[in-house]
Design a protein around this motif. Sequence first.
Motif, PDB file in Angstrom:
ATOM      1  N   GLU A 184      64.548  62.656  88.138  1.00  0.00           N
ATOM      2  CA  GLU A 184      65.930  62.171  88.163  1.00  0.00           C
ATOM      3  C   GLU A 184      66.414  61.768  86.778  1.00  0.00           C
ATOM      4  O   GLU A 184      67.589  61.958  86.427  1.00  0.00           O
ATOM      5  CB  GLU A 184      66.039  60.988  89.125  1.00  0.00           C
ATOM      6  N   SER A 185      65.544  61.224  85.976  1.00  0.00           N
ATOM      7  CA  SER A 185      65.927  60.757  84.637  1.00  0.00           C
ATOM      8  C   SER A 185      65.734  61.823  83.568  1.00  0.00           C
ATOM      9  O   SER A 185      65.943  61.545  82.385  1.00  0.00           O
ATOM     10  CB  SER A 185      65.111  59.514  84.266  1.00  0.00           C
ATOM     11  N   HIS A 186      65.342  63.014  83.967  1.00  0.00           N
ATOM     12  CA  HIS A 186      65.058  64.085  83.011  1.00  0.00           C
ATOM     13  C   HIS A 186      65.809  65.344  83.455  1.00  0.00           C
ATOM     14  O   HIS A 186      65.219  66.279  83.994  1.00  0.00           O
ATOM     15  CB  HIS A 186      63.554  64.342  82.917  1.00  0.00           C
ATOM     16  N   SER A 187      67.111  65.333  83.233  1.00  0.00           N
ATOM     17  CA  SER A 187      67.972  66.375  83.772  1.00  0.00           C
ATOM     18  C   SER A 187      67.661  67.760  83.204  1.00  0.00           C
ATOM     19  O   SER A 187      67.781  68.764  83.911  1.00  0.00           O
ATOM     20  CB  SER A 187      69.444  66.023  83.529  1.00  0.00           C
ATOM     21  N   ASP A 252      59.241  56.116  82.073  1.00  0.00           N
ATOM     22  CA  ASP A 252      60.144  57.101  82.643  1.00  0.00           C
ATOM     23  C   ASP A 252      61.568  56.563  82.630  1.00  0.00           C
ATOM     24  O   ASP A 252      62.246  56.489  83.642  1.00  0.00           O
ATOM     25  CB  ASP A 252      59.709  57.450  84.073  1.00  0.00           C
ATOM     26  N   LYS A 254      65.702  56.141  81.622  1.00  0.00           N
ATOM     27  CA  LYS A 254      66.831  57.037  81.762  1.00  0.00           C
ATOM     28  C   LYS A 254      66.976  57.896  80.507  1.00  0.00           C
ATOM     29  O   LYS A 254      66.915  57.408  79.393  1.00  0.00           O
ATOM     30  CB  LYS A 254      68.119  56.240  82.002  1.00  0.00           C
ATOM     31  N   SER A 255      67.192  59.192  80.720  1.00  0.00           N
ATOM     32  CA  SER A 255      67.388  60.084  79.589  1.00  0.00           C
ATOM     33  C   SER A 255      68.773  59.896  79.011  1.00  0.00           C
ATOM     34  O   SER A 255      69.713  59.554  79.712  1.00  0.00           O
ATOM     35  CB  SER A 255      67.181  61.538  80.033  1.00  0.00           C
TER      36      SER A 255
END
Length: 396
Positions: A184-187, A252, A254-255
Amino acid sequence: MKQTVILLLLVVLCAFGTRAQQTDSIRISLLTCGAGNEIYSLFGHTAIRYEDPEHHIDAVFNYGMFSFNTPNFILRFTLGETDYQLGVNSYEHFAAEYAYLGRDVRQQVLNLTPQEKKRLFALLEENYRPENRVYRYNFFYDNCATRPRDIIEKAVDGSLLYSADMDVPVEGLSFRQLLHQYTESHSWARFGMDLCMGVQADRPINRREEMFVPFCLQGHFQNACIIDREGQQRPLVSEEATLVPIEGEDADGKSEGITPLQAASLLLTIVAAATFFGVRKRKTLWGLDLLLFFCAGTAGCILAFLALFSQHPAVSPNYMLFVFHPLHLFALPWMLKKVINQKKSRYMVINLAVLTLFISLWAFIPQRFNFAVLPLALCLFIRSASNLILAQKRNK
């Protein structure tokens, strides 16, 4: 130095293994490690810890060892021919590494009898023999989480009873859905996976199949029970603890930066505006077509290669090939010749028809697509349509 430490550790294990397993002070645990920032570590990690306080042995058996220095590693990984191996390290070094990486480590002590501990240790020793330690890695079916599960199940004197029916497919549960949950945090990583995975990634899977994710394995072990040969039932896990806590922001996190959907939407805006200008001024903008169709064709070559030659179980068939396919690349010279001369390109007509069907049937195709694909498909759609409009204007 590290190899020397491991060698000494193995000598100690072999020297004291048989005698050490006769005491119930030995503990064997399942270790579940938190997610990292590298794509191969987004789903966590699993290992088995062996503790013998009497003989000062504290070792970790790790089925996730691999090396980027392996000859042709990228090609072999693409083809699904990556070899992993079982490694053994001291717990001290293992915990220090994950603390340094900012990844927590959680322990589930297995509620095994002395005989089961002895059997499990013997299986681990057998697995670590030079002729057995290397195995053909499969991300979904044979990885660092499924191997510990299988060897623990084999060591139990009886059977493991999980809290849910493990063999019945679960509606809405698929490999792609699980990958989305942990990316989810690595689109951009999610976007790349979505491009490469085909229809098989969207089929319903059962609870046992979801154990390829270490966190899912941890959850199922938490509620599992051992049923021995006499029918007696006991919990699989006797105690749980967090061995390496991580304070503050998880690894992990948020990107940051632009997402694939934002980038694709921006590209669509630029292509639409440029095409509107080109049609009004009767300019072909063939350079834009060269860039777009070259990139789409290159992506198509990668997807076609995966679909035809890779042993990965979820990359074929892939309906993404209707948008990105090698023909974009192979037909580029003839297509550009027609575009430059503002003549009707049959390839553009066929591509326009294919994209119209793809976009119209988006919701009915038995494969989930990343939403960033839609703006990209529309870019190719608009450029194909512009060629037909300009050719028609020229004829008039």
